[in-house]
Design a protein around this motif. Structure first.
Motif, PDB file in Angstrom:
ATOM      1  N   GLN A 224     -42.634 -31.021   6.045  1.00  9.22           N
ATOM      2  CA  GLN A 224     -43.129 -31.151   5.224  1.00  9.22           C
ATOM      3  C   GLN A 224     -43.477 -30.712   4.058  1.00  9.22           C
ATOM      4  N   ASN A 225     -44.969 -31.437   4.312  1.00 10.04           N
ATOM      5  CA  ASN A 225     -46.371 -31.269   3.703  1.00 10.04           C
ATOM      6  C   ASN A 225     -46.881 -30.361   4.135  1.00 10.04           C
ATOM      7  N   LEU A 226     -47.194 -30.215   4.806  1.00 11.62           N
ATOM      8  CA  LEU A 226     -48.210 -28.814   5.244  1.00 11.62           C
ATOM      9  C   LEU A 226     -46.713 -27.661   4.563  1.00 11.62           C
ATOM     10  N   ALA A 227     -45.972 -27.123   4.440  1.00 18.64           N
ATOM     11  CA  ALA A 227     -45.025 -26.722   3.582  1.00 18.64           C
ATOM     12  C   ALA A 227     -45.348 -26.455   1.644  1.00 18.64           C
ATOM     13  N   ARG A 228     -45.908 -27.956   1.667  1.00 17.25           N
ATOM     14  CA  ARG A 228     -46.071 -27.896   0.099  1.00 17.25           C
ATOM     15  C   ARG A 228     -47.483 -27.389   0.311  1.00 17.25           C
ATOM     16  N   GLU A 229     -48.798 -27.611   1.185  1.00 13.53           N
ATOM     17  CA  GLU A 229     -49.725 -27.410   0.984  1.00 13.53           C
ATOM     18  C   GLU A 229     -50.100 -25.893   0.710  1.00 13.53           C
ATOM     19  N   LEU A 230     -49.192 -25.485   2.165  1.00  9.16           N
ATOM     20  CA  LEU A 230     -49.083 -24.158   2.206  1.00  9.16           C
ATOM     21  C   LEU A 230     -48.916 -23.529   1.000  1.00  9.16           C
ATOM     22  N   GLN A 231     -48.304 -22.859  -0.283  1.00  3.73           N
ATOM     23  CA  GLN A 231     -47.665 -22.968  -1.506  1.00  3.73           C
ATOM     24  C   GLN A 231     -48.737 -22.804  -2.554  1.00  3.73           C
ATOM     25  N   ALA A 232     -49.374 -24.586  -2.161  1.00  8.35           N
ATOM     26  CA  ALA A 232     -50.578 -24.763  -3.299  1.00  8.35           C
ATOM     27  C   ALA A 232     -51.558 -23.706  -2.014  1.00  8.35           C
ATOM     28  N   PHE A 233     -51.898 -23.513  -1.599  1.00  5.45           N
ATOM     29  CA  PHE A 233     -52.666 -22.643  -0.953  1.00  5.45           C
ATOM     30  C   PHE A 233     -52.932 -21.492  -1.078  1.00  5.45           C
ATOM     31  N   GLU A 234     -51.847 -20.971  -1.576  1.00 10.03           N
ATOM     32  CA  GLU A 234     -51.875 -19.081  -1.885  1.00 10.03           C
ATOM     33  C   GLU A 234     -52.018 -19.322  -3.587  1.00 10.03           C
ATOM     34  N   GLU A 235     -51.768 -20.237  -4.613  1.00 13.87           N
ATOM     35  CA  GLU A 235     -51.966 -20.817  -5.877  1.00 13.87           C
ATOM     36  C   GLU A 235     -53.632 -20.649  -5.985  1.00 13.87           C
ATOM     37  N   ARG A 236     -53.931 -21.579  -4.736  1.00 15.81           N
ATOM     38  CA  ARG A 236     -55.157 -21.669  -4.900  1.00 15.81           C
ATOM     39  C   ARG A 236     -56.392 -20.341  -4.631  1.00 15.81           C
ATOM     40  N   ILE A 237     -55.707 -19.687  -3.679  1.00 19.88           N
ATOM     41  CA  ILE A 237     -57.185 -18.414  -3.171  1.00 19.88           C
ATOM     42  C   ILE A 237     -56.656 -18.070  -4.897  1.00 19.88           C
ATOM     43  N   LYS A 238     -56.164 -17.219  -4.758  1.00 18.25           N
ATOM     44  CA  LYS A 238     -55.297 -16.374  -6.493  1.00 18.25           C
ATOM     45  C   LYS A 238     -56.424 -16.861  -7.793  1.00 18.25           C
ATOM     46  N   GLN A 239     -56.871 -18.003  -7.195  1.00 17.41           N
ATOM     47  CA  GLN A 239     -57.333 -18.756  -8.471  1.00 17.41           C
ATOM     48  C   GLN A 239     -58.606 -18.444  -8.569  1.00 17.41           C
ATOM     49  N   ASP A 240     -59.574 -19.091  -6.844  1.00 17.76           N
ATOM     50  CA  ASP A 240     -60.549 -19.571  -6.888  1.00 17.76           C
ATOM     51  C   ASP A 240     -61.600 -18.841  -5.784  1.00 17.76           C
ATOM     52  N   LYS A 241     -60.721 -17.608  -5.246  1.00 15.44           N
ATOM     53  CA  LYS A 241     -61.379 -16.406  -4.873  1.00 15.44           C
ATOM     54  C   LYS A 241     -62.007 -17.094  -3.793  1.00 15.44           C
ATOM     55  N   SER A 242     -61.226 -18.339  -3.519  1.00 14.69           N
ATOM     56  CA  SER A 242     -62.489 -19.075  -2.080  1.00 14.69           C
ATOM     57  C   SER A 242     -61.903 -18.760  -0.480  1.00 14.69           C
TER      58      SER A 242
END
Length: 277
Positions: A224-242
């Motif tokens: 469950q936590n991994l599913a949430r982290e994956l969603q956050a990861f998708e949004e994060r890489i759109k913003q910071d281009k890490s």
């Protein structure tokens, strides 16, 4: 009843009572654990990660999934077939992701024989993996006397058998690592705390069951936590281009484009059939 038989029964009764009282006055602890850091850097190796490297993910990803081997193999270590079963459950929950082409469960025997990043790179070449998700764990089990008890009657009288409360605390942590840059992309923890009563006779069986259930609950929490982290990861890489993202040949980035294309083709064929009449 002969004196010999009576003496034997009294001796047995006394031994049982003594054993029970000894168990109540003591607390038994056991556990198993694995360390991601020790596995990736065996022998206190110094990390050689280039901090200026940017992970480049080619979608859809080929993902490896494995447990980090336990530090010490003992009777408390979760059986390999149970670990495989838990990993297969995680695989089934994430195989539907549009940016994942395949998830491979790596046998524990391969993990034990290939430690460190060099060993992981060998596995990544063997299975053609882009990233590897490594599950480390720490479980502590405590068996102690509890207030409730069972009263047994024998031919020499009654005696009390104390039960045992088996409490198990389990922690798992999944780290997703990019194999080319050796960088941590994201992580997701999972925890569980269980307790179950048993008699002394059932102690080993119940303790084993609670330990396995502890892993099941912790892995479900981690998913469950991994599913949430994956969603956050998708949004994060759109913003910071890490993380840089590109697409393999024939992949449209999630399937929405191909769906629209199929719909357009279906409408076009229907229009042509209608025009031909």
């Amino acid at each position: 009843m002969s004196k010999v038989t009576l003496s034997f029964l009294v001796f047995t009764f006394t031994a049982l009572v003594t054993a029970c009282s000894g168990f109540v006055n003591n607390e038994y602890r056991s556990g198993t654990s694995s360390s991601l850091v020790d596995f990736l850097y065996p022998g206190n190796e110094v990390p050689t990660i280039e901090q200026d490297q940017t992970p480049h993910l080619k979608l859809p990803l080929r993902v490896g999934l494995a447990f980090v081997p336990a530090k010490y193999s003992n009777r408390d270590t979760l059986p390999e077939n149970k670990k495989t079963q838990l990993l297969e459950q995680v695989k089934s929950e994430f195989s539907h992701l549009p940016y994942v082409s395949d998830i491979t469960v790596i046998p524990e025997a391969y993990m034990r024989s290939r430690k460190g990043f060099d060993g992981l790179e060998q596995l990544s070449r063997l299975y053609s993996l882009d990233v590897i998700a490594l599950v480390s764990f720490d479980q502590m089990a405590i068996s102690s006397g509890r207030k409730s008890s069972l009263l047994y009657w024998t031919i020499v009288g009654s005696y009390v058998v104390k039960g045992s409360q088996n409490s198990v605390n389990t922690f798992v942590d999944t780290a997703v690592i990019d194999m080319k840059t050796r960088k941590l992309l994201l992580r997701a923890p999972g925890v569980s705390e269980l307790a179950k009563n048993s008699t002394l006779v059932e102690l080993d069986k119940v303790s084993r069951e609670v330990k396995e259930e502890g892993f099941e609950v912790a892995m479900a929490d981690m998913s469950q936590n991994l599913a949430r982290e994956l969603q956050a990861f998708e949004e994060r890489i759109k913003q910071d281009k890490s993380v840089e993202v590109s697409y393999r040949k024939g992949y449209g980035g999630g399937g929405s484009v191909s769906l629209l294309t199929l719909l357009a083709l279906a409408l076009l064929m229907a229009w042509r059939q209608r025009s031909a009449r």
